[in-house]
Design a protein around this motif. Sequence first.
Motif, PDB file in Angstrom:
ATOM      1  N   TYR A  93      45.653  36.193  38.477  1.00 28.73           N
ATOM      2  CA  TYR A  93      45.557  37.502  37.815  1.00 28.73           C
ATOM      3  C   TYR A  93      44.806  38.493  38.699  1.00 28.73           C
ATOM      4  O   TYR A  93      43.827  38.158  39.363  1.00 28.73           O
ATOM      5  CB  TYR A  93      44.836  37.370  36.479  1.00 28.73           C
ATOM      6  CG  TYR A  93      45.649  36.656  35.418  1.00 28.73           C
ATOM      7  CD1 TYR A  93      46.494  37.365  34.583  1.00 28.73           C
ATOM      8  CD2 TYR A  93      45.568  35.268  35.269  1.00 28.73           C
ATOM      9  CE1 TYR A  93      47.248  36.716  33.608  1.00 28.73           C
ATOM     10  CE2 TYR A  93      46.314  34.610  34.301  1.00 28.73           C
ATOM     11  CZ  TYR A  93      47.147  35.341  33.477  1.00 28.73           C
ATOM     12  OH  TYR A  93      47.896  34.687  32.523  1.00 28.73           O
ATOM     13  N   GLY A  94      45.280  39.729  38.684  1.00 29.07           N
ATOM     14  CA  GLY A  94      44.588  40.799  39.398  1.00 29.07           C
ATOM     15  C   GLY A  94      44.739  40.750  40.903  1.00 29.07           C
ATOM     16  O   GLY A  94      44.068  41.498  41.621  1.00 29.07           O
ATOM     17  N   THR A  95      45.609  39.865  41.406  1.00 29.65           N
ATOM     18  CA  THR A  95      45.782  39.733  42.856  1.00 29.65           C
ATOM     19  C   THR A  95      47.162  40.206  43.306  1.00 29.65           C
ATOM     20  O   THR A  95      47.448  40.223  44.505  1.00 29.65           O
ATOM     21  CB  THR A  95      45.618  38.263  43.277  1.00 29.65           C
ATOM     22  OG1 THR A  95      46.623  37.471  42.631  1.00 29.65           O
ATOM     23  CG2 THR A  95      44.234  37.737  42.908  1.00 29.65           C
ATOM     24  N   GLY A  96      48.008  40.535  42.337  1.00 25.28           N
ATOM     25  CA  GLY A  96      49.365  40.952  42.665  1.00 25.28           C
ATOM     26  C   GLY A  96      50.336  39.810  42.846  1.00 25.28           C
ATOM     27  O   GLY A  96      51.524  40.040  43.098  1.00 25.28           O
ATOM     28  N   ARG A  97      49.849  38.563  42.705  1.00 25.36           N
ATOM     29  CA  ARG A  97      50.722  37.415  42.951  1.00 25.36           C
ATOM     30  C   ARG A  97      51.736  37.217  41.824  1.00 25.36           C
ATOM     31  O   ARG A  97      52.872  36.801  42.060  1.00 25.36           O
ATOM     32  CB  ARG A  97      49.877  36.164  43.168  1.00 25.36           C
ATOM     33  CG  ARG A  97      49.089  36.242  44.482  1.00 25.36           C
ATOM     34  CD  ARG A  97      47.914  35.299  44.498  1.00 25.36           C
ATOM     35  NE  ARG A  97      48.334  33.909  44.678  1.00 25.36           N
ATOM     36  CZ  ARG A  97      47.492  32.880  44.677  1.00 25.36           C
ATOM     37  NH1 ARG A  97      46.188  33.082  44.506  1.00 25.36           N
ATOM     38  NH2 ARG A  97      47.926  31.660  44.847  1.00 25.36           N
ATOM     39  N   ILE A  98      51.314  37.499  40.588  1.00 21.42           N
ATOM     40  CA  ILE A  98      52.282  37.418  39.487  1.00 21.42           C
ATOM     41  C   ILE A  98      53.348  38.493  39.672  1.00 21.42           C
ATOM     42  O   ILE A  98      54.555  38.219  39.565  1.00 21.42           O
ATOM     43  CB  ILE A  98      51.575  37.571  38.128  1.00 21.42           C
ATOM     44  CG1 ILE A  98      50.589  36.416  37.901  1.00 21.42           C
ATOM     45  CG2 ILE A  98      52.603  37.625  36.997  1.00 21.42           C
ATOM     46  CD1 ILE A  98      49.805  36.522  36.614  1.00 21.42           C
TER      47      ILE A  98
END
Length: 580
Positions: A265-270
């Motif tokens: 979450y919050g890392t742009g990976r999703i």
Amino acid sequence: MNLFTDLRGVVVAALEQMAQAGELPAGLDYANVAVEPPRDPAHGDMATNAAMVLAKPAGMKPRDIAEKLAARLTDPRISSTEVAGPGFLNLRLAPDVWQEMLRNAIRGGQDFGRSLVGQGAKVNVEFVSANPTGPMHVGHVRGAVFGDTLANLLDFSGHDVTREYYVNDGGSQVDVLARSAYERYREANGLEPEISEGLYPGDYLIPVGETLKAKYGDSLLDRPESEWLAEIRDFATDAMMEMIRADLAALGVRMDVYSSEKALYGTGRIEAAIDRLKSAGLIYRGTLEPPKGKLPEDWEAREQTLFRSTAHGDDVDRPIQKSDGAWTYFAPDIAYHWDKIDRGFDQLIDVFGADHGGYVKRMNAAVKALSNGRVPLDIKLIQLVKLFKNGEPFKMSKRAGTFVTLRDVVEEAGADVTRFIMLTRKNDAALDFDFAKVLEQSKDNPVWYVQYASARVHSVLRRAREAGIDVSDEALLAADLSRISHPAELDLAKKVAEWPRIVEHAARAHEPHRVAFFLYELASDLHSLWNRGNDDTSLRFIQDGDFDTSQAKIALVRAVGVVISCGFAILGVTPAEEMR
């Protein structure tokens, strides 16, 4: 050396000769041609289905193919051939073939049966992945043993294996954990804990509360939840993961990688994973059909962001984003599997509990879409374990509050017994675990029966040394193994020769229970030969005054011990050298 694979090569070479000679059509596919033990040992040592699987594409009668094939099987290891039934071809091998396999076993030692069938493929085995909200329960025991043993099996068969635990620390359950730990923190400060419905009641959080008090004193007591929730959540999650690691270690399981859901979450990976699906035209805004059967009262049709999983074999499309913009549980799971694909794994294996059956098709669809079908995903569902003691249901653990823990099982039965028994059923079959039965000394207890065989092997070696017989591997390799000639002895040698085949078949099928089953059969054959020696002294492993014959028979015993040791290494069990 897999003797069955080797002889299959001989059969295929003979089929190719037949095609060159015009006895078979050219261009036939031999992929389904097999050489394996016959169902009835009286029919021979091996059987091939070549004539049966080639008859239809060749436009010929199976028996005609089998008879021509038999005439071309001139390998010196094959002593005779026989066409049986509609077209099966039974093979008998010369005794020295089995005797040489004993040497291979002794020479190979702990590497006997090790295979290159995996060809170095990178495989990720994700298993356990229990929520970090408390100690693991008995259901996790079976998944942990299955996953770890499967990883061992794949490693033994030439795969590059990574054992991975996915920490589910991104959902609401860790908020519940934090609130539960906070109540134990209040208790450590002399207040009555308010363990309301929905919180975790187990005593295992008492030490967490005490540690929180040691760190914060009473400074958190009067602060609102918004100020302490995140910090206590991280603190409690770390404490639970430390407990889980210790529980796994007690079972002999050690992970290579721990991956965090929260880290997605919050890392742009999703978003990156979803964008990849979007670029393939698989993400759209839509409304799902109502669920089949009785319609829930609170169901309402609403537009959502959906993954077109039906394009890759799923029954329905799946929501990945709620109408309020929040991700569904499925979205981070997609991102997590995309991360595994991105790390370069050639194959993914997920070990899930039986309650995750509805996840299989959607997760397979996501992995197919993310990898363009390049990376296969095999999801293994682990059925329930029912605990008994003397036939009565086993009582729940006070420490856990609501269930029997992994540590309860290991402390009661031992890690070796627990691991073996958990593999005495296929993963998709329910398993009964009776603490009294798994510890009894009888043939009905498979782990004791195989351990007894291991102890007998060591007993023979000890007695031989005491009798002055050289039982070093060098001496046994040089022994005259032609002295092993009785059918019962050769049958045991044939069982030893099956081990490399079992490894490859179990690895290809991702079925480690086959190893446990095989070890039981091998132990049974050893015990049977041992018991026959009580009546027929010529079958005893140590022949008084005849060192040469004794060495040959001990080589047979030593080879059995090698296979038991190799099999136990895959199962994660320590072989017994004596029974007490």
